[in-house]
Design a protein around this motif. Structure first.
Motif, PDB file in Angstrom:
ATOM      1  N   UNK A  18       0.885  -1.168   0.000  1.00  0.00           N
ATOM      2  CA  UNK A  18       0.000   0.000   0.000  1.00  0.00           C
ATOM      3  C   UNK A  18       0.919   1.213   0.000  1.00  0.00           C
ATOM      4  N   UNK A  19       0.766   2.090  -0.971  1.00  0.00           N
ATOM      5  CA  UNK A  19       1.696   3.198  -1.176  1.00  0.00           C
ATOM      6  C   UNK A  19       1.088   4.531  -0.771  1.00  0.00           C
ATOM      7  N   UNK A  36       8.748   1.430  -6.294  1.00  0.00           N
ATOM      8  CA  UNK A  36      10.154   1.831  -6.418  1.00  0.00           C
ATOM      9  C   UNK A  36      10.340   2.842  -7.548  1.00  0.00           C
ATOM     10  N   UNK A  37       9.635   2.624  -8.648  1.00  0.00           N
ATOM     11  CA  UNK A  37       9.740   3.535  -9.798  1.00  0.00           C
ATOM     12  C   UNK A  37       9.202   4.932  -9.427  1.00  0.00           C
ATOM     13  N   UNK A  38       8.061   4.982  -8.717  1.00  0.00           N
ATOM     14  CA  UNK A  38       7.484   6.266  -8.295  1.00  0.00           C
ATOM     15  C   UNK A  38       8.454   7.004  -7.372  1.00  0.00           C
ATOM     16  N   UNK A  39       9.097   6.274  -6.471  1.00  0.00           N
ATOM     17  CA  UNK A  39      10.064   6.893  -5.559  1.00  0.00           C
ATOM     18  C   UNK A  39      11.263   7.437  -6.324  1.00  0.00           C
ATOM     19  N   UNK A  43      12.604  11.329  -6.904  1.00  0.00           N
ATOM     20  CA  UNK A  43      13.923  11.503  -6.314  1.00  0.00           C
ATOM     21  C   UNK A  43      13.852  11.491  -4.783  1.00  0.00           C
ATOM     22  N   UNK A  44      13.045  10.543  -4.281  1.00  0.00           N
ATOM     23  CA  UNK A  44      12.880  10.362  -2.844  1.00  0.00           C
ATOM     24  C   UNK A  44      13.115   8.903  -2.490  1.00  0.00           C
ATOM     25  N   UNK A  45      12.960   8.572  -1.220  1.00  0.00           N
ATOM     26  CA  UNK A  45      13.169   7.207  -0.741  1.00  0.00           C
ATOM     27  C   UNK A  45      11.831   6.501  -0.553  1.00  0.00           C
TER      28      UNK A  45
END
Length: 197
Positions: A18-19, A36-39, A43-45
């Motif tokens: 859940x994101x 992971x791609x959205x992060x 440019x975040x973790x």
């Protein structure tokens, strides 16, 4: 920024998470690769915030900033805790009025600042055979400071010293303190009566 995921091994076993987006919006249940791609794009973790939930909850955030804010909140919480400091004044049965005045003035200042004050009278040699002198001194000090303090611990004889603890007066206790200090000739009797009541 680098992409961080604490539980890489478990993330392989759990195909979806859940994101929570960078602005706090719920992006729903998405595959781990998409999270992971959205992060990476932001440019975040990617940080797992609730590993025991089903599916696990991950959030896109700046992990360094998150740690900084967490430590800042902990520091502020520690500052907010009230620490009551206990100051001490030491006297002897032979301490004259002039020097006792200095000590009492210090005690008054500490009590007004919200600190507790332990008043100790130490005996030397045969002075211990006259504890009533020390008891009288402690009563006088309690009466002098009655407008800013209450007696928290009545005078007790411990070894070669007699000790009394004064606490800062709050609200309605200010008016009770003078009567308590002067009503009984022996403050220790008052303690026993309060315990029996």
């Amino acid at each position: 920024m680098s992409t961080t995921n604490y539980r890489v091994n478990e993330a392989i076993r759990v195909p979806e998470v859940r994101l929570i987006g960078p602005n706090g919006e719920n992006l729903g249940v998405v595959p781990i690769e998409k999270a992971l791609r959205i992060a990476r794009e932001a440019e975040l973790d990617l940080v797992e915030v609730a590993p025991n939930a089903t599916p696990p909850v991950c959030r896109v955030m700046d992990f360094g900033k998150f740690l900084y804010e967490k430590t800042k909140k902990e520091r502020e919480a520690r500052k907010a805790q009230t620490k009551i400091e206990v100051k001490e004044i030491r006297l002897r049965p032979k301490t004259n009025e002039h020097h006792r005045g200095f000590k009492t003035r210090d005690a008054r200042r500490w009590l007004q600042e919200g600190m507790k004050v332990r008043v100790t009278i130490r005996f030397r040699g045969r002075e211990i055979t006259y504890p009533e002198i020390a008891l009288e001194d402690l009563k006088e000090i309690a009466a002098e400071l009655a407008d800013v303090s209450v007696i928290e611990q009545m005078p007790t004889l411990e070894g070669k010293s007699m000790t009394m603890v004064l606490a800062p007066a709050k609200g309605g206790k200010k008016k009770v303190a003078p009567a308590t200090a002067e009503s009984s000739p022996d403050p220790q009797i008052e303690t026993r009566d309060a315990a029996n009541a």
